[in-house]
Motif scaffolding. Sequence first.
Motif, short mmCIF file in Angstrom:
data_model
loop_
_atom_site.label_atom_id
_atom_site.label_comp_id
_atom_site.label_asym_id
_atom_site.label_seq_id
_atom_site.Cartn_x
_atom_site.Cartn_y
_atom_site.Cartn_z
N CYS A 1 0.84 -1.20 0.00
CA CYS A 1 0.00 0.00 0.00
C CYS A 1 0.88 1.25 0.00
O CYS A 1 0.50 2.29 0.53
N SER A 2 2.04 1.16 -0.58
CA SER A 2 2.98 2.29 -0.59
C SER A 2 2.57 3.34 -1.62
O SER A 2 1.90 3.05 -2.60
N ASP A 3 2.99 4.58 -1.35
CA ASP A 3 2.79 5.71 -2.28
C ASP A 3 1.34 5.93 -2.67
O ASP A 3 1.04 6.22 -3.83
N LEU A 4 0.43 5.81 -1.72
CA LEU A 4 -0.99 5.99 -2.03
C LEU A 4 -1.62 7.18 -1.28
O LEU A 4 -2.82 7.36 -1.32
N ASN A 5 -0.80 7.94 -0.57
CA ASN A 5 -1.28 9.08 0.22
C ASN A 5 -2.29 8.68 1.29
O ASN A 5 -3.18 9.45 1.63
N LEU A 6 -2.15 7.47 1.81
CA LEU A 6 -3.06 6.99 2.84
C LEU A 6 -2.75 7.66 4.18
O LEU A 6 -1.59 7.95 4.49
N THR A 7 -3.78 7.89 4.98
CA THR A 7 -3.59 8.47 6.31
C THR A 7 -3.75 7.42 7.41
O THR A 7 -3.53 7.72 8.58
N ASP A 8 -4.14 6.21 7.04
CA ASP A 8 -4.27 5.12 8.00
C ASP A 8 -4.08 3.79 7.27
O ASP A 8 -4.21 3.72 6.05
N ILE A 9 -3.80 2.77 8.03
CA ILE A 9 -3.67 1.43 7.45
C ILE A 9 -5.05 0.93 7.09
O ILE A 9 -5.96 0.95 7.92
N PRO A 10 -5.25 0.49 5.86
CA PRO A 10 -6.59 0.02 5.45
C PRO A 10 -6.91 -1.32 6.11
O PRO A 10 -6.38 -2.36 5.73
N LYS A 11 -7.75 -1.29 7.13
CA LYS A 11 -8.08 -2.52 7.86
C LYS A 11 -9.10 -3.38 7.09
O LYS A 11 -9.09 -4.59 7.18
N GLU A 12 -9.97 -2.73 6.31
CA GLU A 12 -10.94 -3.48 5.52
C GLU A 12 -10.22 -4.15 4.35
O GLU A 12 -9.54 -3.50 3.56
N GLY A 13 -10.34 -5.45 4.25
CA GLY A 13 -9.67 -6.19 3.19
C GLY A 13 -8.26 -6.61 3.55
O GLY A 13 -7.57 -7.22 2.75
N LEU A 14 -7.81 -6.27 4.76
CA LEU A 14 -6.45 -6.64 5.19
C LEU A 14 -6.48 -8.08 5.68
O LEU A 14 -7.08 -8.39 6.70
N ASP A 15 -5.86 -8.97 4.91
CA ASP A 15 -5.87 -10.39 5.25
C ASP A 15 -5.06 -10.64 6.52
O ASP A 15 -3.98 -10.10 6.69
N LEU A 16 -5.58 -11.48 7.40
CA LEU A 16 -4.90 -11.78 8.66
C LEU A 16 -3.60 -12.56 8.46
O LEU A 16 -2.77 -12.60 9.35
#
Length: 135
Positions: free
Chosen positions: A53-68
């Motif tokens: 998820c690099s270089d996407l201008n995200l402000t938080d870790i995307p928890k939805e869809g984040l595989d365990l």
Amino acid sequence: MGVNIRNFIGLQALVGCLLLLTVRQLSCELAEQLDCPEECDCHYFRINWVIDCSDLNLTDIPKEGLDLNVYILNMNSNNMTTISPFPDDIKIRTLELSDNLLTSVKRDSFSTLKYLLDIDLSLNYITSVDPEAFL
């Protein structure tokens, strides 16, 4: 009764191609079974599930869809200022958080990451780290 060398080599090539196709099909089937945040790029590196998820201008870790079962989570070069706690059962081994806007590491930021081996916090603005952040 002799063995025709051309037939033998042709048979070896055929078996090799079939094996390669089977491995690729299995890899694709596994990739379809694991979750991936919509905006990120996910793939296998060797046998490890990587979420990039690099270089996407995200402000938080995307928890939805984040595989365990994610092995490597790459969050480099985003706009993250804080890290919210991760899900309890996540199995991240490598967490890349370089080149963000982090200023501190709080006690609960990584408390659920029981499998974490490597973390990169370089190129941030960290001025404080809770002494219990990595216990």
